[in-house]
Every structure is written in C-alpha cells, then in structure tokens.
Design a protein around this motif. Sequence first.
Motif: not given
Length: 288
Positions: A27-35, A18-25
Amino acid sequence: MATQHSRTAARIMMTPAVFLLLVWMLVPLSMTLWFSFRRFLPLRGGDQGFVWFENYTRFISSSSFWPAVQTTLVIVGGVLLVSIVFGILLALLLDQPMWGQGVVRILVIAPFFVMPTVSALVWKNMFMDPTNGLFAHLWRAFGADPVVWLSDVPTFSIIMIVSWQWLPFATLILLTAIQSLDSEQLEAAEMDGAGPLARFGFITLPHLSRAITIVILIQTIFLLSIFAEIFVTTGGAFGTRTLTYLIYQRVLESQNVGLGSAGGVYAIILANIVALFLMRIVGKNLDR
C-alpha cells in the motif's frame, strides 16, 4: 518428517501474517508510485493531475541529488568501517575472561537500545557542544581551542554518532562468531609457533568472514535510511544532507509530495541495488 497435511496447515496459519505484511508493504509503495507521477502540492493548489516522469527528471537533475547520494554512501561506508574494525577489537576483548564480564557485556551492548534521536541529542549537547561539551573541556585542558564539531567536521561527527549506536550490534554478532571458533585450532597454531597476529590473520579473521558479511548486509539496509541523527544535529546543513533527508525536505519543507515521492522511488532503487550487491557477497561467503 512433515506430511502434506501438516504443510497445508502451516500455510493456512501463515496466510494472515503474510497477507498483512504484503498490505503493509504494497500500500505505501503503491501510493508512492501514484504520487510520483502527479503534481501534488497540498498547500499550493492540491492535486494538479499527472505529470508522468517530470518529477523523476526534476529530482535527479537537481543540484542536490548527487551530493546527497554521495553523502549517504560516505556515511554508510564510514559507519561500516568503524563498526567492523572496533567491533572485532571489542569482541576479542570481551571474549577474554575478566571480572564482571557479564556487566561489561551489557554496558557495551546498551547503546544499541537507545533511540536514535536521544543518542543524537546526547552527543550534540553533552559531547560536541563547543562551549560546555565534554570534548570542549578536554581541548581546553590541553590548551587548544575547542572544535565546533557539527560545522567543522560535520560528516565525521555524524559517522561518530551513528557508529556509537551500531557498534554494539556488530560487536554482538562478531563475539558470537568468535565464541564458536574451535579453541583447539588456536592452541595447535600456538604450539607450532604462530604469534598472536598470525593466529588472528590466518584463523580468527577468516572464521569471522561470514559474520562480517552479515553485519555489512544488515547495517547497510538500515543505514541507507538514516535520518533522525541528521535532523537533530545539523538539519542537513554543512554537507550532511543524505538522500532520505533530501526527500524529507521536498515533501514536508517544500510541500511537493510528487517530487518527494519520485525521490522515494530513487531511494528504493538505490537500496535494492546495494542489497543485491551485498547479497551476492554474502552468498559467496555462505557457500564456502
């Protein structure tokens, strides 16, 4: 019956996944929001700081945004219609006893395992090529001029290509549902004088309602991000530019990561709206 100890052990064993799945989802979502809140032009000055909602405003006010959304929904709707209608017909056909039934089923399901890029290249070069394609030779055999599929009927061509790949999935789900239908109901209806169409309309089709909603839900989630078939065939030209392809053009072709990230957020919002709408439909059918 599971004890408290076994449930705790199960949670502990599931935690890494579950932790790996959350990180996998996340991290890209956070970077998308940041950029999406920044002006980031990799080849034209790099990161130029926050612009907040300017990227969102520019993306949605672009003359390409709403046509891309419309094209996306048209392609998704067309593929779903073809998949469900022909999926039901193929499932009914495959449910009948025939010689070599197992081989036929494998051949019908095989296109689903072909990579989208390969599938698009096969259709583009072997079937839709206006000079040497199979369709061109058939047209000439009947004395007609070949159709330039990817420029004359581009959206229909994309729907054909994508439907060919997703039709086996729908057929497999619907065939499983048909095989779970109680044959005694059909036999009783036949004895009462019901014809084939009446048996299909009043018994088989209602029985397939859950399978159909599952097909619609799963395929829609994947079809909203269609990209490879368009990239290989039309390159987004002739009115086939979907929302996903528009984001690709903004990020890679225009080298505007911030604007493309804002488009990605819009795509996520659209996908969630469609998914919630479909989940309500699925939920109603599953409660019956």
